[in-house]
Design a protein around this motif. Structure first.
Motif, PDB file in Angstrom:
ATOM      1  N   PHE A 163       0.691  -1.142  -0.180  1.00 24.42           N
ATOM      2  CA  PHE A 163       0.091  -0.503  -0.039  1.00 24.42           C
ATOM      3  C   PHE A 163       0.563   1.003  -0.035  1.00 24.42           C
ATOM      4  O   PHE A 163      -0.076   2.795   0.143  1.00 24.42           O
ATOM      5  CB  PHE A 163      -0.726   0.133   1.090  1.00 24.42           C
ATOM      6  CG  PHE A 163      -2.213  -0.841   0.705  1.00 24.42           C
ATOM      7  CD1 PHE A 163      -3.323  -0.749   0.727  1.00 24.42           C
ATOM      8  CD2 PHE A 163      -1.609  -1.981   1.431  1.00 24.42           C
ATOM      9  CE1 PHE A 163      -4.034  -1.782   0.298  1.00 24.42           C
ATOM     10  CE2 PHE A 163      -2.902  -2.713   1.696  1.00 24.42           C
ATOM     11  CZ  PHE A 163      -4.228  -2.926   1.065  1.00 24.42           C
ATOM     12  N   GLY A 164       2.222   1.545   0.153  1.00 24.36           N
ATOM     13  CA  GLY A 164       3.433   2.412  -0.206  1.00 24.36           C
ATOM     14  C   GLY A 164       3.152   3.045   0.951  1.00 24.36           C
ATOM     15  O   GLY A 164       2.774   2.866   2.024  1.00 24.36           O
ATOM     16  N   LYS A 165       4.011   4.205   0.455  1.00 20.96           N
ATOM     17  CA  LYS A 165       3.526   5.649   2.333  1.00 20.96           C
ATOM     18  C   LYS A 165       3.020   5.684   2.507  1.00 20.96           C
ATOM     19  O   LYS A 165       1.657   5.506   2.252  1.00 20.96           O
ATOM     20  CB  LYS A 165       4.590   6.461   1.176  1.00 20.96           C
ATOM     21  CG  LYS A 165       3.570   6.908   0.396  1.00 20.96           C
ATOM     22  CD  LYS A 165       4.141   8.763   0.232  1.00 20.96           C
ATOM     23  CE  LYS A 165       3.112   9.670  -0.855  1.00 20.96           C
ATOM     24  NZ  LYS A 165       3.582  11.217  -0.950  1.00 20.96           N
ATOM     25  N   ASN A 166       3.038   6.040   3.734  1.00 18.68           N
ATOM     26  CA  ASN A 166       2.207   6.268   4.161  1.00 18.68           C
ATOM     27  C   ASN A 166       0.867   5.959   5.024  1.00 18.68           C
ATOM     28  O   ASN A 166      -0.315   6.100   5.186  1.00 18.68           O
ATOM     29  CB  ASN A 166       0.429   8.277   3.840  1.00 18.68           C
ATOM     30  CG  ASN A 166       2.133   9.277   3.273  1.00 18.68           C
ATOM     31  OD1 ASN A 166       3.365   9.172   4.371  1.00 18.68           O
ATOM     32  ND2 ASN A 166       1.711   9.916   2.494  1.00 18.68           N
ATOM     33  N   THR A 167       1.448   4.743   5.477  1.00 26.20           N
ATOM     34  CA  THR A 167       0.774   3.438   5.953  1.00 26.20           C
ATOM     35  C   THR A 167       1.498   2.789   6.994  1.00 26.20           C
ATOM     36  O   THR A 167       1.927   2.289   7.216  1.00 26.20           O
ATOM     37  CB  THR A 167       0.749   2.545   5.104  1.00 26.20           C
ATOM     38  OG1 THR A 167       1.405   1.708   3.744  1.00 26.20           O
ATOM     39  CG2 THR A 167      -0.419   2.713   3.819  1.00 26.20           C
ATOM     40  N   SER A 168       2.670   4.021   7.310  1.00 19.50           N
ATOM     41  CA  SER A 168       3.330   3.694   8.696  1.00 19.50           C
ATOM     42  C   SER A 168       2.698   2.652  10.144  1.00 19.50           C
ATOM     43  O   SER A 168       3.261   1.922  10.535  1.00 19.50           O
ATOM     44  CB  SER A 168       4.487   4.715   8.990  1.00 19.50           C
ATOM     45  OG  SER A 168       4.552   5.659   9.528  1.00 19.50           O
ATOM     46  N   TYR A 521       8.558  -9.720   9.758  1.00 15.62           N
ATOM     47  CA  TYR A 521       8.398  -8.185   9.928  1.00 15.62           C
ATOM     48  C   TYR A 521       8.026  -7.511   8.929  1.00 15.62           C
ATOM     49  O   TYR A 521       7.802  -8.008   6.943  1.00 15.62           O
ATOM     50  CB  TYR A 521      10.327  -8.393   9.100  1.00 15.62           C
ATOM     51  CG  TYR A 521      11.056  -7.435   8.749  1.00 15.62           C
ATOM     52  CD1 TYR A 521      11.190  -7.230  10.687  1.00 15.62           C
ATOM     53  CD2 TYR A 521      11.527  -7.635   8.307  1.00 15.62           C
ATOM     54  CE1 TYR A 521      11.172  -5.211  10.500  1.00 15.62           C
ATOM     55  CE2 TYR A 521      12.052  -5.443   7.527  1.00 15.62           C
ATOM     56  CZ  TYR A 521      12.405  -4.819   9.186  1.00 15.62           C
ATOM     57  OH  TYR A 521      12.720  -3.702   9.006  1.00 15.62           O
ATOM     58  N   SER A 522       7.843  -6.407   8.867  1.00 16.92           N
ATOM     59  CA  SER A 522       7.828  -5.258   8.505  1.00 16.92           C
ATOM     60  C   SER A 522       8.134  -4.182   7.954  1.00 16.92           C
ATOM     61  O   SER A 522       8.265  -3.633   9.597  1.00 16.92           O
ATOM     62  CB  SER A 522       6.100  -4.915   7.964  1.00 16.92           C
ATOM     63  OG  SER A 522       4.993  -6.497   7.922  1.00 16.92           O
ATOM     64  N   ARG A 523       8.469  -3.221   7.305  1.00 16.75           N
ATOM     65  CA  ARG A 523       8.937  -1.516   7.389  1.00 16.75           C
ATOM     66  C   ARG A 523       8.358  -1.355   6.932  1.00 16.75           C
ATOM     67  O   ARG A 523       7.493  -1.101   5.861  1.00 16.75           O
ATOM     68  CB  ARG A 523      10.331  -1.737   5.706  1.00 16.75           C
ATOM     69  CG  ARG A 523      11.017  -0.266   6.453  1.00 16.75           C
ATOM     70  CD  ARG A 523      12.266  -0.669   7.538  1.00 16.75           C
ATOM     71  NE  ARG A 523      12.924   0.632   6.871  1.00 16.75           N
ATOM     72  CZ  ARG A 523      14.227   1.962   7.952  1.00 16.75           C
ATOM     73  NH1 ARG A 523      13.965   0.037   9.164  1.00 16.75           N
ATOM     74  NH2 ARG A 523      14.822   2.327   8.385  1.00 16.75           N
ATOM     75  N   GLY A 524       7.824  -0.430   7.642  1.00 13.65           N
ATOM     76  CA  GLY A 524       6.991   1.226   7.370  1.00 13.65           C
ATOM     77  C   GLY A 524       7.581   2.215   7.163  1.00 13.65           C
ATOM     78  O   GLY A 524       8.936   2.601   7.569  1.00 13.65           O
ATOM     79  N   TYR A 525       6.752   2.916   6.269  1.00 16.38           N
ATOM     80  CA  TYR A 525       7.223   4.181   5.503  1.00 16.38           C
ATOM     81  C   TYR A 525       6.572   5.381   5.097  1.00 16.38           C
ATOM     82  O   TYR A 525       4.831   5.117   5.416  1.00 16.38           O
ATOM     83  CB  TYR A 525       8.173   4.218   4.090  1.00 16.38           C
ATOM     84  CG  TYR A 525       8.527   5.742   3.640  1.00 16.38           C
ATOM     85  CD1 TYR A 525       9.789   6.195   4.349  1.00 16.38           C
ATOM     86  CD2 TYR A 525       8.034   5.622   1.895  1.00 16.38           C
ATOM     87  CE1 TYR A 525      10.161   7.346   3.091  1.00 16.38           C
ATOM     88  CE2 TYR A 525       8.375   6.300   1.296  1.00 16.38           C
ATOM     89  CZ  TYR A 525       9.765   7.409   2.149  1.00 16.38           C
ATOM     90  OH  TYR A 525       9.617   8.843   1.030  1.00 16.38           O
ATOM     91  N   LYS A 526       6.550   6.611   6.259  1.00 19.44           N
ATOM     92  CA  LYS A 526       6.005   7.991   5.970  1.00 19.44           C
ATOM     93  C   LYS A 526       6.974   8.834   5.225  1.00 19.44           C
ATOM     94  O   LYS A 526       8.220   8.554   5.599  1.00 19.44           O
ATOM     95  CB  LYS A 526       5.835   8.381   6.916  1.00 19.44           C
ATOM     96  CG  LYS A 526       4.178   9.668   7.100  1.00 19.44           C
ATOM     97  CD  LYS A 526       3.455   9.394   8.565  1.00 19.44           C
ATOM     98  CE  LYS A 526       3.025  10.584   8.950  1.00 19.44           C
ATOM     99  NZ  LYS A 526       3.431  11.879   8.403  1.00 19.44           N
ATOM    100  N   THR A 548       9.884   6.168   9.319  1.00 17.52           N
ATOM    101  CA  THR A 548      10.357   4.855   9.525  1.00 17.52           C
ATOM    102  C   THR A 548       9.418   3.844  10.565  1.00 17.52           C
ATOM    103  O   THR A 548       9.627   4.739  11.620  1.00 17.52           O
ATOM    104  CB  THR A 548      11.654   4.323   8.387  1.00 17.52           C
ATOM    105  OG1 THR A 548      12.186   4.494   9.926  1.00 17.52           O
ATOM    106  CG2 THR A 548      11.709   5.081   7.243  1.00 17.52           C
ATOM    107  N   ALA A 549       9.276   2.794  10.528  1.00 20.39           N
ATOM    108  CA  ALA A 549       8.859   1.497  11.376  1.00 20.39           C
ATOM    109  C   ALA A 549       9.588  -0.005  10.901  1.00 20.39           C
ATOM    110  O   ALA A 549       9.441  -0.157  10.007  1.00 20.39           O
ATOM    111  CB  ALA A 549       7.871   1.436  11.522  1.00 20.39           C
TER     112      ALA A 549
END
Length: 770
Positions: A163-168, A521-526, A548-549
């Motif tokens: 789902f991309g950015k801003n889904t941290s 394990y997930s890497r999140g990004y905003k 980031t998360a």
């Protein structure tokens, strides 16, 4: 009272109403296949708990097969709750919370204790809202009316791969109802009373034009008086709304391998919300004109400007699903416009006084968004299954914001509250107008795969490359500086770009046929941001780095008794870096408090989702969440001054440690012309902080106390579901609470926002299906 609430919570705090309700009269809710698998049940209104299908991984899959913590709310569960928008959905998902604000444009969602609250036009939310595959780029638009919803999928935790950015912090994936194959529809009317009168009318009609083309048209209107009285307008009610809109969907199958879905919508919203009540006694002379100072029991204001938000939005999208051999190619293109005008009373008084100036804001905003997505999906029943795609979006927003003050002095300084209109006062009228805006451009390539090592053991791997560009501008012309109005500034232009790699990896194992375990394990990004708001100065023009998360999650999904019982468990830990929030900082040697990279935070917890349908006509939905979300280390300003730095270990706002929900629905079939329907919903949450602040005293004063809500319903239903009439009691125990408490009121007082749900009220809903 606390022990009373806790005792009640012991009975109701099992959870959300995340999955199914019963409404055989609802028109068709088919979902087009996102892959080439055999058809599976997709109607959450009729499917047994173990057969609920979601699109949480951009393909149609059973909820129990998805290695993600997902809560699913059916459209019927939302209707039973009487929810108008996502604010009502917070009572149906244990880890979802909602921050109500003075105007709709500044409201925020929180998942697992993480969300973003900012006034910046160049900052984005941590939770993305997706409607029928289209990303809503602005939080305000996501809070529009929930109409003709099939289901809401709440994906908890970072979802950056697909789902991309801003889904941290997560994703709210909304899926609406599709046209039925036969002519039909419904008309529904509702009247709610005893807490301000509310009227709702909505309906939908399915129009099968030909064998391979059908349409669904939906319309709605709603009007609510409000739950607060404004003495400055002869006791007129505020905190209400007037909404209307239409939506249309056309689904065509020109060939057996191609499905086209065209969706268009328009809505208009006028909200005189949200009046901020002064709930504590100020330390100056304004107490005499501030009515009903009783904390969250207050229901009266005295303000000479009605805070309100006027909105309109429209959009169109086209989705094409094309089967090429065993693969499915999906294209989704959309264009949306969203206009918002914010009008706000910022002094909360009936007129300007000596030493208590008037502050009124007027801020129209326009925006438009273009999105394009292309992806290819393989069948799921092969060794290497995958989803590959590309995504592009451009979101432009421009705002013109004017602040007008009225300030006055009188010599000697009076010892009683004195209006500025008094003879002898010297009056000034500071004013300034700022024009500012932002353009977000985003391009991404993504892919996620499942490796089916055996029939029981699978591996999950995904990666996403994202490139962002953000351009901003700002210019303020100040005729006269004054309270809340900085001198002229600009013109200023800024630009930043950023590249990011995010991804996901995990394992999934079927312990037995009915029980699946997973660990991921997930890497999140905003994306990057600027602090672009009305009072911008040169000290606040720097770039805010991306957030980031790193998230770790383990879960167990159990389907028992032939699919009648679902018990899902999840545990998680997530660490957020460069957390975007308001924080003290030093820029050009000046200590400022602004939207910036505040530092490090983390959240950990455990969640339970429970769905049980022992017989066809009886269902239970529940959930329980424990959340520990707190500050790990906020950044200390470069000069070493720690004033304003939030201490480590401080609980994050809108992150109650305990939240539980439970609902039950039972249809009594008489064998005669009519049946009877009974329903009950309960929710409980522990205390939560409303304002994140360095001061322990302010955090204590802005803490929302624990509360529980109980709703009941009873109805008469035609045996063939042609009509029904339902009577509802909302907030049966009449529990008063605030949805937000903030500092900054007159004389150091605190401002409360009281939602409608804070009082008991009643409703009658009638529906005809045809």
């Amino acid at each position: 009272m606390k022990s009373y609430l806790m005792a009640g919570a012991a009975l109701i705090a099992l959870g959300s109403a995340p999955a199914f309700a019963q409404d055989a009269g609802t028109a068709g809710t088919q979902t087009p296949a996102a892959d080439a698998q055999a058809a599976v049940p997709t109607d959450t209104a009729e499917a047994a708990p173990g057969d609920i299908v979601v699109t949480a991984q951009k393909r149609s899959e059973r909820l129990q097969d998805v290695p993600v913590a997902v809560s699913v709310i059916s459209g019927d569960a939302l209707a039973a709750k009487g929810a108008v928008n996502l604010e009502g959905a917070q009572y149906l998902v244990p880890t979802l919370n909602f921050r109500k604000s003075g105007t709709a444009i500044n409201q925020s969602l929180f998942l697992r204790g993480v969300g973003t609250s900012t006034f910046s036009i160049a900052g984005e939310p941590s939770i993305s809202t997706v409607v029928d595959g289209v990303v809503y780029s602005r939080a305000g638009e996501a809070f529009s009316d929930l109409i003709d919803v099939d289901r809401i999928e709440v994906l908890r935790g970072p979802q950056g791969t697909l789902f991309g950015k801003n889904t941290s912090a997560g994703v709210i994936n909304i899926v609406t109802k599709r046209p039925g194959k036969d002519f039909g529809g419904y008309l529904e009317g509702a009247y709610y009373f005893d807490n301000g009168n509310e009227y709702r009318v909505r309906g939908a009609i399915d129009l099968p034009f030909a064998e391979h083309i059908a349409a669904r048209v939906t319309g709605f209107y709603g009007n609510y008086d409000g739950n607060i009285k404004n003495l400055a307008y002869d006791g007129k009610r505020v905190n209400g709304y007037d909404h209307w809109g239409v939506r249309g969907m056309i689904v065509a199958d020109p060939t057996p391998d191609l499905t086209l879905t065209l969706i268009a919508d328009y809505r208009k919203s006028d909200d005189n919300c949200c009046a901020e009540i002064i709930g504590t006694t100020p330390a100056n002379l304004t107490a005499s004109v501030l009515p009903d100072i009783r904390g969250n029991e207050s229901r009266t204001v005295n303000q000479n400007l009605i805070t309100h938000t006027d909105e309109k939005s429209w959009g169109a999208s086209l989705q094409a699903d094309w089967t090429l051999g065993t693969q499915t190619v999906t294209y989704i293109g959309s264009y949306r416009e969203y206009d918002n005008t914010e009008i706000r009373d910022g002094d909360w008084l009936p007129q300007p006084y000596v030493q208590a100036n008037e502050l009124h804001d007027f801020g129209p905003q326009t925006s438009d968004t273009l999105t394009q997505e292309l992806r290819i999906t393989s069948p799921a029943n092969q060794f290497f299954s995958y989803v590959l795609g590309a995504y592009y979006s451009r979101a432009y927003t421009e705002r013109s914001f004017t602040r007008n003050d009225v300030a006055c002095t009188l010599t000697p300084t009076p010892t009683v509250l004195t209006p500025c209109s008094t003879t002898g006062t010297t009056i000034t009228r500071p004013t300034g107008t700022a024009v500012f805006g932002s353009t977000f451009k985003n391009f991404a390539l993504f892919g996620q795969s499942t490796l089916n090592f055996t029939d029981r053991f699978r591996g999950i791997a995904g990666i996403r490359y994202t490139t962002d560009q953000l351009d901003v501008f700002h210019s303020r012309v100040t005729t006269l500086a004054g309270p809340g109005i900085q001198p002229s500034f600009g013109p200023f232009r800024g630009k930043t770009t950023n590249d990011n790699w995010s991804g996901k990896a995990g394992l999934q194992f079927d312990i037995v046929k009915q029980s699946t375990a997973y660990a991921t394990y997930s890497r999140g990004y905003k994306g990057p941001a600027f602090n672009i708001f009305y009072n911008l100065t040169a000290t606040g023009t720097n770039v805010i780095d991306p957030e980031t998360a790193d998230s770790y999650e383990a879960g167990l999904k159990n389907t028992l008794f032939g699919g009648k019982l679902v018990v899902n468990l999840a545990g998680y830990y997530a660490k957020y870096h460069n957390f975007q929030a308001n924080n003290p900082d030093i820029v050009a040697g000046v200590l400022v408090t602004r939207f910036t990279n505040a530092g490090e935070i983390s959240t950990r917890g455990a969640e339970l989702d429970l769905l049980y349908q022992p017989i066809r006509d009886l269902s239970f939905n529940g959930g329980l969440a424990y959340t520990d979300a707190h500050i790990d280390q906020f950044k200390v300003p470069t000069n070493g001054v720690t004033t304003g730095v939030v201490p480590s270990g401080t609980q994050l706002p809108y992150a109650p440690k305990w939240k539980g929900l439970l609902s039950a629905d039972y249809r009594i079939r008489t064998g005669g012309a009519v049946d009877f329907q009974l329903g009950a919903q309960g929710s409980y949450q522990s205390k939560q902080i409303s304002q994140l602040d360095a001061s322990a005293a302010i955090r204590q004063a802005t803490t929302i106390r624990a509360y529980g809500l109980v709703d009941l319903s009873a109805g008469i239903v035609d045996a063939d579901d042609r009509y029904r009439v339902t009577f509802q009691v909302k907030n049966l125990l009449d529990q008063s609470f605030a949805s937000a408490i903030t500092s900054g009121g007159p004389g150091g007082s605190y401002r409360y926002i009281i939602p409608r749900e804070a009082d008991r009220y009643f409703g009658v809903v009638g529906r005809v299906n045809f």
